[in-house]
Design a protein around this motif. Structure first.
Motif, short mmCIF file in Angstrom:
data_model
loop_
_atom_site.label_atom_id
_atom_site.label_comp_id
_atom_site.label_asym_id
_atom_site.label_seq_id
_atom_site.Cartn_x
_atom_site.Cartn_y
_atom_site.Cartn_z
N ASP A 102 0.83 -1.21 0.00
CA ASP A 102 0.00 0.00 0.00
C ASP A 102 0.86 1.26 0.00
O ASP A 102 0.56 2.23 -0.69
CB ASP A 102 -0.94 0.01 1.20
CG ASP A 102 -2.07 -0.99 1.08
OD1 ASP A 102 -2.37 -1.46 -0.04
OD2 ASP A 102 -2.66 -1.34 2.14
N ARG A 103 1.95 1.27 0.77
CA ARG A 103 2.82 2.44 0.86
C ARG A 103 3.50 2.74 -0.48
O ARG A 103 3.61 3.88 -0.91
CB ARG A 103 3.87 2.25 1.96
CG ARG A 103 4.68 3.51 2.25
CD ARG A 103 5.76 3.32 3.31
NE ARG A 103 6.91 2.65 2.75
CZ ARG A 103 7.28 1.40 2.99
NH1 ARG A 103 6.61 0.65 3.82
NH2 ARG A 103 8.35 0.88 2.43
N LEU A 104 3.94 1.67 -1.17
CA LEU A 104 4.70 1.85 -2.42
C LEU A 104 3.83 1.78 -3.67
O LEU A 104 4.27 2.17 -4.75
CB LEU A 104 5.79 0.77 -2.51
CG LEU A 104 6.83 0.78 -1.38
CD1 LEU A 104 7.76 -0.41 -1.52
CD2 LEU A 104 7.62 2.08 -1.39
N GLY A 105 2.62 1.22 -3.54
CA GLY A 105 1.77 1.02 -4.71
C GLY A 105 2.18 -0.19 -5.53
O GLY A 105 1.66 -0.42 -6.62
N ARG A 106 3.09 -0.96 -5.01
CA ARG A 106 3.58 -2.21 -5.64
C ARG A 106 4.53 -2.89 -4.66
O ARG A 106 4.90 -2.31 -3.64
CB ARG A 106 4.27 -1.93 -6.96
CG ARG A 106 5.58 -1.18 -6.83
CD ARG A 106 6.27 -0.88 -8.15
NE ARG A 106 6.18 -2.01 -9.04
CZ ARG A 106 6.04 -1.92 -10.36
NH1 ARG A 106 6.01 -0.73 -10.94
NH2 ARG A 106 5.97 -2.99 -11.11
N PHE A 107 4.92 -4.10 -4.97
CA PHE A 107 5.92 -4.76 -4.15
C PHE A 107 7.30 -4.27 -4.58
O PHE A 107 7.52 -4.00 -5.77
CB PHE A 107 5.83 -6.29 -4.29
CG PHE A 107 4.59 -6.85 -3.65
CD1 PHE A 107 4.46 -6.90 -2.27
CD2 PHE A 107 3.55 -7.32 -4.43
CE1 PHE A 107 3.31 -7.40 -1.68
CE2 PHE A 107 2.39 -7.84 -3.85
CZ PHE A 107 2.28 -7.87 -2.47
N PRO A 108 8.25 -4.15 -3.65
CA PRO A 108 9.59 -3.66 -4.00
C PRO A 108 10.33 -4.66 -4.89
O PRO A 108 10.03 -5.84 -4.92
CB PRO A 108 10.31 -3.54 -2.65
CG PRO A 108 9.27 -3.71 -1.60
CD PRO A 108 8.11 -4.40 -2.22
N SER A 109 11.32 -4.14 -5.57
CA SER A 109 12.18 -4.96 -6.43
C SER A 109 13.39 -5.42 -5.61
O SER A 109 14.02 -4.61 -4.92
CB SER A 109 12.65 -4.12 -7.62
OG SER A 109 13.59 -4.83 -8.38
N TYR A 110 13.68 -6.71 -5.68
CA TYR A 110 14.84 -7.27 -4.97
C TYR A 110 15.63 -8.11 -5.96
O TYR A 110 15.24 -9.23 -6.28
CB TYR A 110 14.40 -8.14 -3.79
CG TYR A 110 13.72 -7.34 -2.70
CD1 TYR A 110 14.47 -6.60 -1.80
CD2 TYR A 110 12.34 -7.30 -2.61
CE1 TYR A 110 13.85 -5.85 -0.82
CE2 TYR A 110 11.71 -6.56 -1.62
CZ TYR A 110 12.48 -5.83 -0.74
OH TYR A 110 11.86 -5.09 0.23
N ASN A 111 16.73 -7.58 -6.45
CA ASN A 111 17.50 -8.27 -7.48
C ASN A 111 18.62 -9.13 -6.92
O ASN A 111 18.83 -10.24 -7.36
CB ASN A 111 18.06 -7.27 -8.48
CG ASN A 111 16.95 -6.53 -9.19
OD1 ASN A 111 15.92 -7.11 -9.48
ND2 ASN A 111 17.16 -5.25 -9.45
#
Length: 190
Positions: A98-107
């Motif tokens: 909800d805070r980011l509007g998407r899930f974070p990217s983890y490469n």
């Protein structure tokens, strides 16, 4: 020369108290916020780093049960097994979304591991854990290290599994949710 880590030597995980401490912590940098977000997602879903990285483009799906209970899941394909799964998204992970509007990217697993350790240092976690290492020509050697020196992305998965089992969740349900071999030394029973 360290040859390997002995079976069952990963006798550490983030217990509920530590997870709550991480949840309530306000990160001081973008790097430690990224780590906190990863911990909240991985430790509440049981996903490996590879799977958390795969949900970047996914959106939570609302599920309503016949009893009119509502919850959210995310669909992803487990990188290790290739099986398509629905994983429940608990409140801490949903708050990240909800805070980011998407899930974070983890490469990079190396990068997130370094960030997790930095977050633990920032919070002031000084807990120590005992490890068993196998050294060529010596055999098994017990060593003590600080959690903030050895924690990795995989400890979040172990935390999910161990906390679920410690709460007496049915072993078969935990195994179904994580495709976990319960005897591989990942879970720690108290």
């Amino acid at each position: 020369m360290v040859v390997g880590v002995g079976k069952g030597s990963r006798g550490y995980y983030f217990n509920e108290e530590l997870l709550l401490q991480i949840y309530n912590h306000q990160p001081e940098s973008e790097m430690t916020q990224h780590a906190k977000d990863f911990i909240m997602i991985a430790s509440t879903t049981g996903m490996r780093h590879q799977s958390v990285a795969l949900i970047y483009d996914e959106h939570p799906i609302e599920i309503i049960t016949p009893e009119v209970d509502k919850f959210y899941v995310v669909m992803y394909q487990a990188d290790k097994t290739g099986i398509k799964l629905l994983s429940p998204i608990m409140k801490p992970a949903m708050e990240v979304y909800d805070r980011l509007g998407r899930f974070p990217s983890y490469n990079s697993v190396t990068t997130i591991t370094r960030q997790i350790r930095r977050l633990l240092i920032e919070i002031g976690i000084e807990d120590e854990v005992n490890l068993t290492k196998t050294i060529f020509g010596v055999g098994e050697v017990k060593v003590t290290k600080k959690l903030n020196e050895i924690a990795s992305s995989h400890v979040c998965r172990a935390s999910f599994i161990t906390n679920a089992l410690n709460l007496r969740m049915d072993r078969n349900k935990v195994k179904m949710m994580t495709h976990q071999g319960m005897n591989d030394g990942t879970a720690i029973f108290l």
